[in-house]
Design a protein around this motif. Structure first.
Motif, PDB file in Angstrom:
ATOM      1  N   VAL A   2     -29.525 -18.156  22.111  1.00 11.22           N
ATOM      2  CA  VAL A   2     -29.727 -17.041  23.028  1.00 11.22           C
ATOM      3  C   VAL A   2     -30.013 -15.786  22.235  1.00 11.22           C
ATOM      4  CG1 VAL A   2     -28.598 -15.596  24.735  1.00 11.22           C
ATOM      5  CG2 VAL A   2     -28.218 -18.066  24.753  1.00 11.22           C
ATOM      6  N   GLN A   3     -31.116 -15.145  22.531  1.00  6.67           N
ATOM      7  CA  GLN A   3     -31.400 -13.904  21.840  1.00  6.67           C
ATOM      8  C   GLN A   3     -32.400 -13.068  22.618  1.00  6.67           C
ATOM      9  OE1 GLN A   3     -33.112 -14.630  17.996  1.00  6.67           O
ATOM     10  NE2 GLN A   3     -35.017 -15.413  18.809  1.00  6.67           N
ATOM     11  N   PHE A   4     -32.368 -11.777  22.304  1.00  6.69           N
ATOM     12  CA  PHE A   4     -33.349 -10.830  22.808  1.00  6.69           C
ATOM     13  C   PHE A   4     -34.264 -10.424  21.679  1.00  6.69           C
ATOM     14  CE2 PHE A   4     -32.438  -9.876  27.057  1.00  6.69           C
ATOM     15  CZ  PHE A   4     -31.080  -9.739  27.258  1.00  6.69           C
ATOM     16  N   VAL A   5     -35.495 -10.120  22.033  1.00  2.00           N
ATOM     17  CA  VAL A   5     -36.411  -9.496  21.093  1.00  2.00           C
ATOM     18  C   VAL A   5     -36.932  -8.225  21.732  1.00  2.00           C
ATOM     19  CG1 VAL A   5     -38.556  -9.692  19.816  1.00  2.00           C
ATOM     20  CG2 VAL A   5     -37.058 -11.690  20.039  1.00  2.00           C
ATOM     21  N   GLU A   6     -36.620  -7.086  21.122  1.00  2.00           N
ATOM     22  CA  GLU A   6     -37.135  -5.809  21.588  1.00  2.00           C
ATOM     23  C   GLU A   6     -38.401  -5.484  20.817  1.00  2.00           C
ATOM     24  OE1 GLU A   6     -32.536  -5.120  21.534  1.00  2.00           O
ATOM     25  OE2 GLU A   6     -34.032  -6.079  20.268  1.00  2.00           O
ATOM     26  N   SER A   7     -39.347  -4.871  21.460  1.00  5.50           N
ATOM     27  CA  SER A   7     -40.592  -4.466  20.818  1.00  5.50           C
ATOM     28  C   SER A   7     -41.168  -3.258  21.542  1.00  5.50           C
ATOM     29  CB  SER A   7     -41.602  -5.620  20.820  1.00  5.50           C
ATOM     30  OG  SER A   7     -41.930  -5.990  22.140  1.00  5.50           O
ATOM     31  N   GLY A   8     -42.177  -2.666  20.918  1.00  2.00           N
ATOM     32  CA  GLY A   8     -42.870  -1.554  21.548  1.00  2.00           C
ATOM     33  C   GLY A   8     -42.532  -0.198  20.970  1.00  2.00           C
ATOM     34  N   GLY A   9     -41.592  -0.162  20.053  1.00  2.00           N
ATOM     35  CA  GLY A   9     -41.240   1.111  19.432  1.00  2.00           C
ATOM     36  C   GLY A   9     -42.340   1.598  18.509  1.00  2.00           C
ATOM     37  N   GLY A  10     -42.169   2.821  18.034  1.00  4.99           N
ATOM     38  CA  GLY A  10     -43.155   3.385  17.126  1.00  4.99           C
ATOM     39  C   GLY A  10     -42.977   4.874  16.978  1.00  4.99           C
ATOM     40  N   LEU A  11     -43.989   5.483  16.392  1.00 11.89           N
ATOM     41  CA  LEU A  11     -44.007   6.935  16.169  1.00 11.89           C
ATOM     42  C   LEU A  11     -44.872   7.582  17.240  1.00 11.89           C
ATOM     43  CD1 LEU A  11     -43.461   9.433  14.374  1.00 11.89           C
ATOM     44  CD2 LEU A  11     -45.508   8.790  13.081  1.00 11.89           C
ATOM     45  N   VAL A  12     -44.332   8.593  17.884  1.00  7.16           N
ATOM     46  CA  VAL A  12     -45.062   9.265  18.955  1.00  7.16           C
ATOM     47  C   VAL A  12     -44.780  10.758  18.894  1.00  7.16           C
ATOM     48  CG1 VAL A  12     -43.196   8.895  20.629  1.00  7.16           C
ATOM     49  CG2 VAL A  12     -45.544   9.184  21.444  1.00  7.16           C
ATOM     50  N   GLN A  13     -45.738  11.556  19.315  1.00  2.00           N
ATOM     51  CA  GLN A  13     -45.556  12.999  19.346  1.00  2.00           C
ATOM     52  C   GLN A  13     -44.744  13.415  20.564  1.00  2.00           C
ATOM     53  OE1 GLN A  13     -49.486  14.721  19.170  1.00  2.00           O
ATOM     54  NE2 GLN A  13     -49.541  14.601  16.928  1.00  2.00           N
ATOM     55  N   PRO A  14     -44.088  14.559  20.504  1.00  2.00           N
ATOM     56  CA  PRO A  14     -43.388  15.059  21.693  1.00  2.00           C
ATOM     57  C   PRO A  14     -44.333  15.136  22.887  1.00  2.00           C
ATOM     58  CG  PRO A  14     -42.834  16.376  19.785  1.00  2.00           C
ATOM     59  CD  PRO A  14     -43.938  15.450  19.348  1.00  2.00           C
ATOM     60  N   GLY A  15     -43.831  14.727  24.030  1.00  2.00           N
ATOM     61  CA  GLY A  15     -44.649  14.679  25.225  1.00  2.00           C
ATOM     62  C   GLY A  15     -45.369  13.373  25.432  1.00  2.00           C
ATOM     63  N   GLY A  16     -45.348  12.512  24.434  1.00  2.00           N
ATOM     64  CA  GLY A  16     -46.039  11.235  24.517  1.00  2.00           C
ATOM     65  C   GLY A  16     -45.233  10.185  25.252  1.00  2.00           C
ATOM     66  N   SER A  17     -45.791   8.978  25.285  1.00  2.00           N
ATOM     67  CA  SER A  17     -45.181   7.868  26.020  1.00  2.00           C
ATOM     68  C   SER A  17     -45.135   6.610  25.163  1.00  2.00           C
ATOM     69  CB  SER A  17     -45.988   7.567  27.288  1.00  2.00           C
ATOM     70  OG  SER A  17     -45.988   8.660  28.168  1.00  2.00           O
ATOM     71  N   LEU A  18     -44.164   5.787  25.463  1.00  2.00           N
ATOM     72  CA  LEU A  18     -44.054   4.445  24.884  1.00  2.00           C
ATOM     73  C   LEU A  18     -43.512   3.521  25.959  1.00  2.00           C
ATOM     74  CD1 LEU A  18     -42.452   5.004  21.348  1.00  2.00           C
ATOM     75  CD2 LEU A  18     -44.771   4.199  21.801  1.00  2.00           C
ATOM     76  N   ARG A  19     -43.850   2.239  25.840  1.00  2.00           N
ATOM     77  CA  ARG A  19     -43.255   1.216  26.704  1.00  2.00           C
ATOM     78  C   ARG A  19     -42.570   0.192  25.818  1.00  2.00           C
ATOM     79  NH1 ARG A  19     -46.411  -1.749  31.564  1.00  2.00           N
ATOM     80  NH2 ARG A  19     -46.255   0.398  32.334  1.00  2.00           N
ATOM     81  N   LEU A  20     -41.278   0.077  25.994  1.00  2.00           N
ATOM     82  CA  LEU A  20     -40.505  -0.908  25.259  1.00  2.00           C
ATOM     83  C   LEU A  20     -40.372  -2.187  26.078  1.00  2.00           C
ATOM     84  CD1 LEU A  20     -37.584   1.289  23.862  1.00  2.00           C
ATOM     85  CD2 LEU A  20     -39.894   0.956  22.947  1.00  2.00           C
ATOM     86  N   SER A  21     -40.339  -3.310  25.376  1.00  2.00           N
ATOM     87  CA  SER A  21     -40.154  -4.616  26.016  1.00  2.00           C
ATOM     88  C   SER A  21     -38.906  -5.283  25.469  1.00  2.00           C
ATOM     89  CB  SER A  21     -41.360  -5.515  25.759  1.00  2.00           C
ATOM     90  OG  SER A  21     -42.545  -4.959  26.260  1.00  2.00           O
ATOM     91  N   CYS A  22     -38.236  -5.987  26.331  1.00  2.00           N
ATOM     92  CA  CYS A  22     -37.046  -6.752  25.962  1.00  2.00           C
ATOM     93  C   CYS A  22     -37.255  -8.153  26.519  1.00  2.00           C
ATOM     94  CB  CYS A  22     -35.815  -6.086  26.555  1.00  2.00           C
ATOM     95  SG  CYS A  22     -34.309  -7.055  26.460  1.00  2.00           S
ATOM     96  N   THR A  23     -37.538  -9.095  25.647  1.00  2.00           N
ATOM     97  CA  THR A  23     -37.841 -10.461  26.065  1.00  2.00           C
ATOM     98  C   THR A  23     -36.731 -11.395  25.609  1.00  2.00           C
ATOM     99  OG1 THR A  23     -40.206 -10.030  25.933  1.00  2.00           O
ATOM    100  CG2 THR A  23     -39.516 -12.337  25.944  1.00  2.00           C
TER     101      THR A  23
END
Length: 123
Positions: A2-23
Motif C-alpha cells: 500500500v502506498q501513495f505517490v504524490e506528483s505535480g510539485g515544482g517551482l512557480v512564481q507568486p500568483g501562479g498555479s499547480l495541480r498536485l496528484s495523489c495516486t
C-alpha cells in the motif's frame, strides 16, 4: 504494498498555479477520506485540504478560496488544484488517508503517508 505517490510539485512564481496528484497503489481510495498536508522547513506538518468519501471538502483558512480538492475514483487519484500561490505555500506536500475529515485535520487521524512532493513559490 500500500502506498501513495504524490506528483505535480515544482517551482512557480507568486500568483501562479499547480495541480498536485495523489495516486494510490495497492488499495482503492474510494473507501477513504484523503487529506493533503504540507510541511515547511522547521515547521510542523499542517493540514491543508481534505475530501471525504461523499466528496465533502474541508480547507484550512490559509488556503480557502485558492485551493480546490477533488477526487477521481476511476483513476484512484485525488488532486489538489492550487491557485494564487503565495511564498508561504512553499513546503513539501503529502497526502494520506483517514476515515473522515475532522476540523483542523489532526495529523494523528491520518495514515499511509506518501513520500511528498516539493512546491516552491519564488520569484
Amino acid at each position: 504494498q500500500v502506498q501513495f505517490v504524490e506528483s505535480g510539485g515544482g517551482l512557480v512564481q507568486p500568483g501562479g498555479s499547480l495541480r498536485l496528484s495523489c495516486t494510490a497503489s495497492g488499495f482503492t481510495l474510494d473507501g477513504y477520506a484523503i487529506g493533503w498536508f504540507r510541511q515547511a522547513p522547521g515547521k510542523e506538518r499542517e493540514g491543508v485540504s481534505c475530501i471525504s468519501t461523499s466528496r465533502m471538502t474541508y480547507h484550512a483558512d490559509s488556503v480557502r478560496g485558492r485551493f480546490t480538492i477533488f477526487r477521481d475514483n476511476a483513476k484512484n487519484t485525488v488532486f489538489l488544484q492550487m491557485n494564487s500561490l503565495k511564498f508561504g505555500d512553499t513546503a513539501v506536500y503529502y497526502c494520506a488517508t483517514a476515515w473522515g475529515c475532522a476540523p483542523n485535520l489532526p495529523v494523528s487521524d491520518f495514515g499511509s503517508w506518501g513520500q511528498g512532493t516539493q512546491v516552491t513559490v519564488s520569484s
